[in-house]
Write a protein that holds these residues in place. Structure first.
Motif, PDB file in Angstrom:
ATOM      1  N   HIS A  29      28.649  12.764  22.011  1.00  0.00           N
ATOM      2  CA  HIS A  29      28.589  13.080  23.443  1.00  0.00           C
ATOM      3  C   HIS A  29      29.907  12.704  24.130  1.00  0.00           C
ATOM      4  O   HIS A  29      30.441  13.480  24.937  1.00  0.00           O
ATOM      5  N   LEU A  30      30.440  11.532  23.819  1.00  0.00           N
ATOM      6  CA  LEU A  30      31.728  11.118  24.382  1.00  0.00           C
ATOM      7  C   LEU A  30      32.830  12.072  23.946  1.00  0.00           C
ATOM      8  O   LEU A  30      33.697  12.462  24.736  1.00  0.00           O
ATOM      9  N   GLN A  31      32.790  12.455  22.689  1.00  0.00           N
ATOM     10  CA  GLN A  31      33.810  13.364  22.168  1.00  0.00           C
ATOM     11  C   GLN A  31      33.736  14.729  22.847  1.00  0.00           C
ATOM     12  O   GLN A  31      34.767  15.317  23.184  1.00  0.00           O
ATOM     13  N   GLU A  32      32.530  15.231  23.062  1.00  0.00           N
ATOM     14  CA  GLU A  32      32.387  16.550  23.653  1.00  0.00           C
ATOM     15  C   GLU A  32      32.982  16.600  25.057  1.00  0.00           C
ATOM     16  O   GLU A  32      33.619  17.588  25.444  1.00  0.00           O
ATOM     17  N   GLY A  33      32.793  15.520  25.818  1.00  0.00           N
ATOM     18  CA  GLY A  33      33.389  15.485  27.142  1.00  0.00           C
ATOM     19  C   GLY A  33      34.903  15.579  27.084  1.00  0.00           C
ATOM     20  O   GLY A  33      35.532  16.298  27.880  1.00  0.00           O
ATOM     21  N   LEU A  34      35.503  14.884  26.111  1.00  0.00           N
ATOM     22  CA  LEU A  34      36.958  14.930  25.963  1.00  0.00           C
ATOM     23  C   LEU A  34      37.410  16.327  25.513  1.00  0.00           C
ATOM     24  O   LEU A  34      38.406  16.859  26.021  1.00  0.00           O
ATOM     25  N   LEU A  35      36.705  16.922  24.579  1.00  0.00           N
ATOM     26  CA  LEU A  35      37.082  18.254  24.103  1.00  0.00           C
ATOM     27  C   LEU A  35      37.004  19.281  25.226  1.00  0.00           C
ATOM     28  O   LEU A  35      37.875  20.153  25.342  1.00  0.00           O
ATOM     29  N   PHE A  52      61.279  -6.049  24.241  1.00  0.00           N
ATOM     30  CA  PHE A  52      60.316  -5.360  23.392  1.00  0.00           C
ATOM     31  C   PHE A  52      58.900  -5.811  23.731  1.00  0.00           C
ATOM     32  O   PHE A  52      58.615  -7.004  23.834  1.00  0.00           O
ATOM     33  N   ALA A  53      58.005  -4.862  23.905  1.00  0.00           N
ATOM     34  CA  ALA A  53      56.589  -5.170  24.123  1.00  0.00           C
ATOM     35  C   ALA A  53      55.795  -3.914  23.793  1.00  0.00           C
ATOM     36  O   ALA A  53      55.823  -2.947  24.538  1.00  0.00           O
ATOM     37  N   ALA A  54      55.121  -3.919  22.671  1.00  0.00           N
ATOM     38  CA  ALA A  54      54.356  -2.742  22.252  1.00  0.00           C
ATOM     39  C   ALA A  54      52.908  -3.143  22.024  1.00  0.00           C
ATOM     40  O   ALA A  54      52.598  -4.281  21.675  1.00  0.00           O
ATOM     41  N   ALA A  55      52.024  -2.189  22.246  1.00  0.00           N
ATOM     42  CA  ALA A  55      50.603  -2.395  21.990  1.00  0.00           C
ATOM     43  C   ALA A  55      49.975  -1.054  21.687  1.00  0.00           C
ATOM     44  O   ALA A  55      50.504  -0.011  22.068  1.00  0.00           O
ATOM     45  N   ARG A  56      48.842  -1.098  20.994  1.00  0.00           N
ATOM     46  CA  ARG A  56      48.121   0.143  20.763  1.00  0.00           C
ATOM     47  C   ARG A  56      46.637  -0.125  20.639  1.00  0.00           C
ATOM     48  O   ARG A  56      46.217  -1.182  20.152  1.00  0.00           O
ATOM     49  N   ALA A  57      45.863   0.829  21.118  1.00  0.00           N
ATOM     50  CA  ALA A  57      44.406   0.793  21.036  1.00  0.00           C
ATOM     51  C   ALA A  57      43.959   2.028  20.280  1.00  0.00           C
ATOM     52  O   ALA A  57      44.479   3.122  20.506  1.00  0.00           O
ATOM     53  N   VAL A  58      42.991   1.850  19.372  1.00  0.00           N
ATOM     54  CA  VAL A  58      42.535   2.954  18.522  1.00  0.00           C
ATOM     55  C   VAL A  58      41.016   3.030  18.564  1.00  0.00           C
ATOM     56  O   VAL A  58      40.329   2.025  18.373  1.00  0.00           O
ATOM     57  N   VAL A  59      40.509   4.227  18.807  1.00  0.00           N
ATOM     58  CA  VAL A  59      39.075   4.507  18.791  1.00  0.00           C
ATOM     59  C   VAL A  59      38.845   5.742  17.930  1.00  0.00           C
ATOM     60  O   VAL A  59      39.571   6.737  18.053  1.00  0.00           O
ATOM     61  N   SER A  60      37.840   5.681  17.075  1.00  0.00           N
ATOM     62  CA  SER A  60      37.498   6.833  16.239  1.00  0.00           C
ATOM     63  C   SER A  60      36.203   7.463  16.733  1.00  0.00           C
ATOM     64  O   SER A  60      35.217   6.758  16.990  1.00  0.00           O
ATOM     65  N   LEU A  94      39.091  10.359  31.100  1.00  0.00           N
ATOM     66  CA  LEU A  94      38.124  10.347  30.008  1.00  0.00           C
ATOM     67  C   LEU A  94      38.600   9.483  28.846  1.00  0.00           C
ATOM     68  O   LEU A  94      37.808   8.766  28.232  1.00  0.00           O
ATOM     69  N   VAL A  95      39.895   9.554  28.542  1.00  0.00           N
ATOM     70  CA  VAL A  95      40.437   8.691  27.488  1.00  0.00           C
ATOM     71  C   VAL A  95      40.227   7.216  27.850  1.00  0.00           C
ATOM     72  O   VAL A  95      39.779   6.411  27.019  1.00  0.00           O
ATOM     73  N   LEU A  96      40.537   6.847  29.088  1.00  0.00           N
ATOM     74  CA  LEU A  96      40.343   5.461  29.529  1.00  0.00           C
ATOM     75  C   LEU A  96      38.875   5.073  29.478  1.00  0.00           C
ATOM     76  O   LEU A  96      38.531   3.948  29.065  1.00  0.00           O
ATOM     77  N   ASP A  97      38.005   5.964  29.891  1.00  0.00           N
ATOM     78  CA  ASP A  97      36.572   5.673  29.858  1.00  0.00           C
ATOM     79  C   ASP A  97      36.091   5.435  28.430  1.00  0.00           C
ATOM     80  O   ASP A  97      35.267   4.536  28.180  1.00  0.00           O
ATOM     81  N   ILE A  98      36.590   6.222  27.486  1.00  0.00           N
ATOM     82  CA  ILE A  98      36.199   6.044  26.092  1.00  0.00           C
ATOM     83  C   ILE A  98      36.690   4.693  25.565  1.00  0.00           C
ATOM     84  O   ILE A  98      35.957   3.973  24.868  1.00  0.00           O
ATOM     85  N   VAL A 141      39.140  -5.570  25.417  1.00  0.00           N
ATOM     86  CA  VAL A 141      39.032  -6.578  24.359  1.00  0.00           C
ATOM     87  C   VAL A 141      38.659  -5.845  23.075  1.00  0.00           C
ATOM     88  O   VAL A 141      37.936  -4.841  23.115  1.00  0.00           O
ATOM     89  N   PRO A 142      39.148  -6.303  21.938  1.00  0.00           N
ATOM     90  CA  PRO A 142      38.818  -5.614  20.692  1.00  0.00           C
ATOM     91  C   PRO A 142      37.328  -5.726  20.379  1.00  0.00           C
ATOM     92  O   PRO A 142      36.652  -6.660  20.807  1.00  0.00           O
ATOM     93  N   SER A 143      36.838  -4.771  19.642  1.00  0.00           N
ATOM     94  CA  SER A 143      35.427  -4.763  19.255  1.00  0.00           C
ATOM     95  C   SER A 143      35.307  -4.033  17.926  1.00  0.00           C
ATOM     96  O   SER A 143      36.303  -3.585  17.346  1.00  0.00           O
ATOM     97  N   SER A 144      34.064  -3.873  17.468  1.00  0.00           N
ATOM     98  CA  SER A 144      33.848  -3.133  16.223  1.00  0.00           C
ATOM     99  C   SER A 144      34.226  -1.666  16.359  1.00  0.00           C
ATOM    100  O   SER A 144      34.460  -0.976  15.361  1.00  0.00           O
ATOM    101  N   ALA A 145      34.317  -1.173  17.609  1.00  0.00           N
ATOM    102  CA  ALA A 145      34.675   0.229  17.841  1.00  0.00           C
ATOM    103  C   ALA A 145      36.090   0.406  18.360  1.00  0.00           C
ATOM    104  O   ALA A 145      36.589   1.537  18.414  1.00  0.00           O
ATOM    105  N   LEU A 146      36.727  -0.677  18.753  1.00  0.00           N
ATOM    106  CA  LEU A 146      38.065  -0.599  19.349  1.00  0.00           C
ATOM    107  C   LEU A 146      39.019  -1.538  18.629  1.00  0.00           C
ATOM    108  O   LEU A 146      38.845  -2.764  18.657  1.00  0.00           O
ATOM    109  N   GLN A 147      40.032  -0.940  18.012  1.00  0.00           N
ATOM    110  CA  GLN A 147      41.116  -1.741  17.427  1.00  0.00           C
ATOM    111  C   GLN A 147      42.183  -1.914  18.499  1.00  0.00           C
ATOM    112  O   GLN A 147      42.663  -0.940  19.075  1.00  0.00           O
TER     113      GLN A 147
END
Length: 320
Positions: free
Chosen positions: A177-183, A41-49, A154-158, A6-12
């Motif tokens: 911390h989340l970023q470091e795990g992905l890196l 046609f069916a497209a979607a995208r999720a964005v996290v910074s 890790l991407v899914l977890d984030i 679900v969208p949130s302040s951290a997830l577009q």
């Protein structure tokens, strides 16, 4: 993949109902798609910074895609499912691969079906981790499967964390911390998968340049009939070379490709509405046999050109 979010302040999180809703995203990102299966046609995208990178997870659609990547900090693209199907400049890429780029590149893809993938775009300020050996060159790597699966997870977890615990992204420490795990996971992926015998440039040289010349020619002479032999003579190549270039880069015959481009150009004009007629819009793109045009249009868009024109006029009235 998207249903649990679900969208949130951290997830577009955005679902696109049709290609016209998707176009503004492309225009902002210097990308251009020609959909190949409009009814489905069916497209979607999720964005996290995160502090030094942005994650975009995409559900794409069957299409031809041209895009100009500008990635000064680098980018990694991972398949998020095992059924990925895409080709780039004639090179078939499936879920065994991941791709990487630092710098600029003009990229051309054909996606024959819906795909799910993650783009991880890095800030130029991120410390060089030795991932990108070749600037301005999109490269494909055979991935070590355990390392790829770990990076996917890790991407899914984030994404899930951003969906249900967005407050964690408000503090630099938790987001870092989340970023470091992905890196670290990407460190493993490159260390295992990026050996000299497992890396391949996906440049397409001559074939890509020929297709660009075709695009320029079609744009310059929208109403002219185009014959393969004449076009090959214009470019100083053989018919076989010209046809092979289109097949390699676009995944279809020259005739199919030109007709598809002209159908989409006609549709764009119909959607503008105004005082245009179906016939004038079709003839402006080189269609002179209305019956043949109408059949091709309906087969591609699953509606009559007159229906598209009516929607365009209605949209113009509602915004006027």
């Amino acid at each position: 993949m998207f249903d649990a979010l679900v969208p949130s302040s951290a997830l577009q999180l955005i679902d696109f109902a049709d290609v016209d809703a998707f176009r503004p995203i492309e225009s902002m990102e210097d990308a251009r798609s020609i959909p190949l299966d409009v009814p489905n046609f069916a497209a979607a995208r999720a964005v996290v910074s995160l502090p030094a990178c942005r994650i975009i997870v995409m559900r794409s659609f069957a299409r031809i895609l041209d895009t100009a990547y500008r990635m000064p900090g680098g980018m990694v693209i991972l398949s998020m499912t095992d059924d990925l199907q895409v080709s780039s400049k004639g090179m078939d890429l499936d879920a065994r691969f991941f791709v990487a780029l630092r710098g600029n590149d003009e990229c051309h893809f054909v996606e024959p079906r819906t795909n799910h993938y993650a783009m991880i775009i890095f800030s130029p300020g991120l410390k060089d981790r030795g991932w990108f050996d070749h600037a301005d060159d999109l490269r494909a790597y055979v991935a070590n499967r355990p390392a790829l699966l770990h990076a996917r997870q890790l991407v899914l977890d984030i994404l899930r964390t951003a969906s249900v615990q967005p407050f964690l992204f408000e503090t630099t420490e938790a987001a870092a911390h989340l970023q470091e795990g992905l890196l670290l996971a990407l460190d493993d992926l490159f260390r295992i998968g990026a050996g000299p015998d497992r890396s391949t440039s996906v440049q397409g040289g001559r074939s890509t340049r020929l297709v660009q010349r075709i695009d320029d020619y079609v744009a310059a002479f929208p109403t002219a009939p185009i014959y393969t032999a004449d076009l090959a003579g214009e470019f100083g190549v053989s018919v076989r070379t010209l046809s092979g270039a289109v097949s390699k880069v676009r995944g279809m015959s020259l005739h199919q490709y030109i007709r598809l481009k002209r159908l989409w150009a006609t549709r764009a004009r119909l959607l503008k509405g105004g005082g245009a007629t179906v016939a004038t819009c079709a003839r402006a793109q080189g269609f002179h046999h209305m019956g043949e045009f109408a059949a091709a249009y309906r087969a591609t868009f699953h509606e009559a050109p007159s229906d598209t024109l009516a929607r365009g006029r209605q949209s113009g009235l509602s915004t006027g």
